[in-house]
Motif scaffolding. Structure first.
Motif, PDB file in Angstrom:
ATOM      1  N   VAL A 132     -39.703   1.172 -35.355  1.00 16.18           N
ATOM      2  CA  VAL A 132     -40.709   2.097 -35.731  1.00 16.18           C
ATOM      3  C   VAL A 132     -41.821   1.840 -35.353  1.00 16.18           C
ATOM      4  O   VAL A 132     -41.901   2.055 -33.905  1.00 16.18           O
ATOM      5  CB  VAL A 132     -40.733   3.514 -35.880  1.00 16.18           C
ATOM      6  N   VAL A 133     -42.461   1.233 -35.904  1.00 16.56           N
ATOM      7  CA  VAL A 133     -43.749   0.372 -35.212  1.00 16.56           C
ATOM      8  C   VAL A 133     -43.930  -0.862 -34.246  1.00 16.56           C
ATOM      9  O   VAL A 133     -45.158  -0.371 -33.324  1.00 16.56           O
ATOM     10  CB  VAL A 133     -44.142  -0.299 -37.566  1.00 16.56           C
ATOM     11  N   ASN A 134     -42.930  -1.794 -34.085  1.00 19.85           N
ATOM     12  CA  ASN A 134     -43.037  -1.808 -33.673  1.00 19.85           C
ATOM     13  C   ASN A 134     -43.239  -1.367 -32.027  1.00 19.85           C
ATOM     14  O   ASN A 134     -43.108  -2.598 -31.270  1.00 19.85           O
ATOM     15  CB  ASN A 134     -41.469  -3.052 -33.641  1.00 19.85           C
ATOM     16  N   GLU A 135     -42.430  -0.740 -32.268  1.00 18.94           N
ATOM     17  CA  GLU A 135     -42.000  -0.213 -30.218  1.00 18.94           C
ATOM     18  C   GLU A 135     -43.212   0.637 -30.190  1.00 18.94           C
ATOM     19  O   GLU A 135     -43.063   0.491 -29.515  1.00 18.94           O
ATOM     20  CB  GLU A 135     -40.682   1.128 -30.639  1.00 18.94           C
ATOM     21  N   ALA A 136     -43.361   1.868 -31.227  1.00 19.58           N
ATOM     22  CA  ALA A 136     -45.205   2.266 -31.402  1.00 19.58           C
ATOM     23  C   ALA A 136     -46.051   0.574 -30.550  1.00 19.58           C
ATOM     24  O   ALA A 136     -47.078   1.340 -29.711  1.00 19.58           O
ATOM     25  CB  ALA A 136     -45.654   2.419 -32.339  1.00 19.58           C
ATOM     26  N   ILE A 137     -45.923   0.191 -31.048  1.00 24.59           N
ATOM     27  CA  ILE A 137     -47.236  -0.785 -30.587  1.00 24.59           C
ATOM     28  C   ILE A 137     -46.646  -1.665 -28.689  1.00 24.59           C
ATOM     29  O   ILE A 137     -47.835  -2.143 -28.250  1.00 24.59           O
ATOM     30  CB  ILE A 137     -47.395  -1.870 -31.656  1.00 24.59           C
ATOM     31  N   GLU A 138     -45.199  -1.951 -28.744  1.00 24.08           N
ATOM     32  CA  GLU A 138     -45.049  -3.075 -27.212  1.00 24.08           C
ATOM     33  C   GLU A 138     -45.193  -1.235 -26.898  1.00 24.08           C
ATOM     34  O   GLU A 138     -45.458  -1.857 -25.784  1.00 24.08           O
ATOM     35  CB  GLU A 138     -43.465  -2.680 -27.712  1.00 24.08           C
ATOM     36  N   ILE A 139     -45.328  -0.405 -26.919  1.00 25.82           N
ATOM     37  CA  ILE A 139     -45.159   0.805 -25.736  1.00 25.82           C
ATOM     38  C   ILE A 139     -46.657   1.402 -25.683  1.00 25.82           C
ATOM     39  O   ILE A 139     -47.416   1.609 -24.357  1.00 25.82           O
ATOM     40  CB  ILE A 139     -44.624   2.543 -26.134  1.00 25.82           C
ATOM     41  N   ALA A 140     -47.730   1.046 -26.834  1.00 26.39           N
ATOM     42  CA  ALA A 140     -48.855   1.219 -26.269  1.00 26.39           C
ATOM     43  C   ALA A 140     -49.624   0.082 -25.211  1.00 26.39           C
ATOM     44  O   ALA A 140     -50.174  -0.181 -24.809  1.00 26.39           O
ATOM     45  CB  ALA A 140     -49.690   0.578 -27.869  1.00 26.39           C
ATOM     46  N   LYS A 141     -49.138  -0.877 -25.629  1.00 27.78           N
ATOM     47  CA  LYS A 141     -49.501  -2.168 -24.775  1.00 27.78           C
ATOM     48  C   LYS A 141     -49.111  -2.102 -23.719  1.00 27.78           C
ATOM     49  O   LYS A 141     -49.184  -2.537 -22.884  1.00 27.78           O
ATOM     50  CB  LYS A 141     -48.317  -3.800 -25.122  1.00 27.78           C
ATOM     51  N   LEU A 142     -47.836  -1.101 -23.351  1.00 22.14           N
ATOM     52  CA  LEU A 142     -47.218  -1.184 -21.559  1.00 22.14           C
ATOM     53  C   LEU A 142     -47.770  -0.087 -20.803  1.00 22.14           C
ATOM     54  O   LEU A 142     -48.495  -0.408 -20.206  1.00 22.14           O
ATOM     55  CB  LEU A 142     -46.229  -1.172 -22.048  1.00 22.14           C
ATOM     56  N   PHE A 143     -48.461   1.021 -21.892  1.00 22.07           N
ATOM     57  CA  PHE A 143     -49.283   2.343 -21.484  1.00 22.07           C
ATOM     58  C   PHE A 143     -51.165   2.399 -21.645  1.00 22.07           C
ATOM     59  O   PHE A 143     -51.027   3.285 -21.298  1.00 22.07           O
ATOM     60  CB  PHE A 143     -48.049   3.531 -22.252  1.00 22.07           C
ATOM     61  N   SER A 144     -50.984   1.998 -22.320  1.00 22.20           N
ATOM     62  CA  SER A 144     -52.658   1.794 -23.011  1.00 22.20           C
ATOM     63  C   SER A 144     -53.411   1.011 -22.656  1.00 22.20           C
ATOM     64  O   SER A 144     -52.601  -0.371 -22.492  1.00 22.20           O
ATOM     65  CB  SER A 144     -52.618   2.640 -24.425  1.00 22.20           C
ATOM     66  N   ASP A 145     -54.665   0.783 -23.282  1.00 22.93           N
ATOM     67  CA  ASP A 145     -55.687  -0.523 -23.163  1.00 22.93           C
ATOM     68  C   ASP A 145     -54.994  -1.197 -24.352  1.00 22.93           C
ATOM     69  O   ASP A 145     -54.660  -1.187 -25.225  1.00 22.93           O
ATOM     70  CB  ASP A 145     -56.876   0.308 -23.192  1.00 22.93           C
ATOM     71  N   GLU A 146     -55.509  -2.837 -24.224  1.00 25.06           N
ATOM     72  CA  GLU A 146     -55.682  -3.807 -24.948  1.00 25.06           C
ATOM     73  C   GLU A 146     -56.074  -2.790 -26.223  1.00 25.06           C
ATOM     74  O   GLU A 146     -55.265  -4.197 -26.999  1.00 25.06           O
ATOM     75  CB  GLU A 146     -56.261  -4.563 -24.316  1.00 25.06           C
ATOM     76  N   GLN A 147     -56.524  -2.349 -26.499  1.00 21.99           N
ATOM     77  CA  GLN A 147     -57.596  -1.894 -28.287  1.00 21.99           C
ATOM     78  C   GLN A 147     -56.061  -1.178 -28.734  1.00 21.99           C
ATOM     79  O   GLN A 147     -56.150  -0.415 -30.290  1.00 21.99           O
ATOM     80  CB  GLN A 147     -58.707  -1.237 -27.579  1.00 21.99           C
ATOM     81  N   SER A 148     -55.818  -0.307 -28.371  1.00 24.46           N
ATOM     82  CA  SER A 148     -54.535   1.099 -28.467  1.00 24.46           C
ATOM     83  C   SER A 148     -53.871   0.517 -29.239  1.00 24.46           C
ATOM     84  O   SER A 148     -53.740   0.593 -30.684  1.00 24.46           O
ATOM     85  CB  SER A 148     -54.144   1.812 -27.813  1.00 24.46           C
ATOM     86  N   HIS A 149     -53.346  -1.006 -29.123  1.00 20.55           N
ATOM     87  CA  HIS A 149     -52.197  -1.084 -30.113  1.00 20.55           C
ATOM     88  C   HIS A 149     -52.829  -1.621 -31.568  1.00 20.55           C
ATOM     89  O   HIS A 149     -51.906  -1.576 -32.356  1.00 20.55           O
ATOM     90  CB  HIS A 149     -51.423  -2.340 -29.761  1.00 20.55           C
ATOM     91  N   ARG A 150     -53.531  -2.253 -31.843  1.00 22.97           N
ATOM     92  CA  ARG A 150     -53.985  -2.646 -32.780  1.00 22.97           C
ATOM     93  C   ARG A 150     -54.799  -0.773 -33.785  1.00 22.97           C
ATOM     94  O   ARG A 150     -54.334  -0.528 -34.902  1.00 22.97           O
ATOM     95  CB  ARG A 150     -55.539  -2.841 -32.844  1.00 22.97           C
ATOM     96  N   TYR A 151     -55.443  -0.054 -33.037  1.00 25.45           N
ATOM     97  CA  TYR A 151     -55.247   1.463 -33.278  1.00 25.45           C
ATOM     98  C   TYR A 151     -53.588   1.976 -33.894  1.00 25.45           C
ATOM     99  O   TYR A 151     -54.688   3.122 -35.108  1.00 25.45           O
ATOM    100  CB  TYR A 151     -56.229   2.150 -32.215  1.00 25.45           C
ATOM    101  N   ILE A 152     -53.439   2.115 -32.950  1.00 24.91           N
ATOM    102  CA  ILE A 152     -52.130   2.906 -33.277  1.00 24.91           C
ATOM    103  C   ILE A 152     -51.214   1.626 -35.097  1.00 24.91           C
ATOM    104  O   ILE A 152     -50.714   2.709 -35.654  1.00 24.91           O
ATOM    105  CB  ILE A 152     -51.346   2.784 -32.143  1.00 24.91           C
ATOM    106  N   ASN A 153     -51.547   0.825 -34.409  1.00 26.75           N
ATOM    107  CA  ASN A 153     -50.990  -0.321 -35.542  1.00 26.75           C
ATOM    108  C   ASN A 153     -51.041  -0.205 -37.252  1.00 26.75           C
ATOM    109  O   ASN A 153     -50.757   0.433 -38.190  1.00 26.75           O
ATOM    110  CB  ASN A 153     -50.708  -1.354 -35.428  1.00 26.75           C
ATOM    111  N   GLY A 154     -52.639   0.347 -36.987  1.00 28.67           N
ATOM    112  CA  GLY A 154     -53.743   0.639 -38.229  1.00 28.67           C
ATOM    113  C   GLY A 154     -53.037   1.922 -39.015  1.00 28.67           C
ATOM    114  O   GLY A 154     -53.094   2.000 -40.284  1.00 28.67           O
TER     115      GLY A 154
END
Length: 134
Positions: free
Chosen positions: A98-120
């Motif tokens: 779930v975490v990996n999928e969320a991070i990858e989707i954030a990389k695809l659809f959001s800005d470059e900082q979002s995946h770190r925030y979502i991971n946190g």
């Protein structure tokens, strides 16, 4: 439809429902457009996330650290909602997936900082859950 694709399209539906206040059917129609793929799993993800939204949002708010749910980027909110749904209500999906999928989707659809925030946010939730289950 692969599960990753279903999750990506589910995030797009959740985003549209949240932003444009469109119906579930309209959101699915927009996301699926001319696709012939089976959207059953994606539809189920969106329906279940929306059904459990009050609980999901309350849980997300506990881990935002200085942010309000309404103030984070709409796409990030959609990603978090889907991920929290899967971690809170779906026992058959490993949390790491779930975490990996969320991070990858954030990389695809959001800005470059979002995946770190979502991971946190997701990592904080998992740490708290592991502590309370031990």
């Amino acid at each position: 439809m692969k599960r990753r694709t279903a999750r990506e399209k589910a995030v797009q539906c959740l985003f549209q429902i949240d932003m444009a206040d469109v119906t579930l059917e309209d959101a699915i129609a927009l996301v699926m457009e001319d696709s012939e793929e089976d959207s059953q799993y994606m539809r189920w993800l969106v329906e279940q996330t929306l059904k459990n939204l009050p609980q999901i949002d309350e849980e997300i708010k506990k881990y935002l650290r200085g942010w309000q749910l309404e103030r984070i980027a709409n796409v990030d909110r959609a990603i978090l909602r889907l991920a929290f749904f899967e971690m809170m209500f779906e026992e058959g999906i490993p949390d790491k997936v779930v975490v990996n999928e969320a991070i990858e989707i954030a990389k695809l659809f959001s800005d470059e900082q979002s995946h770190r925030y979502i991971n946190g946010v997701l990592s904080s939730f998992l740490q708290t859950r592991q502590t309370t289950q031990s």
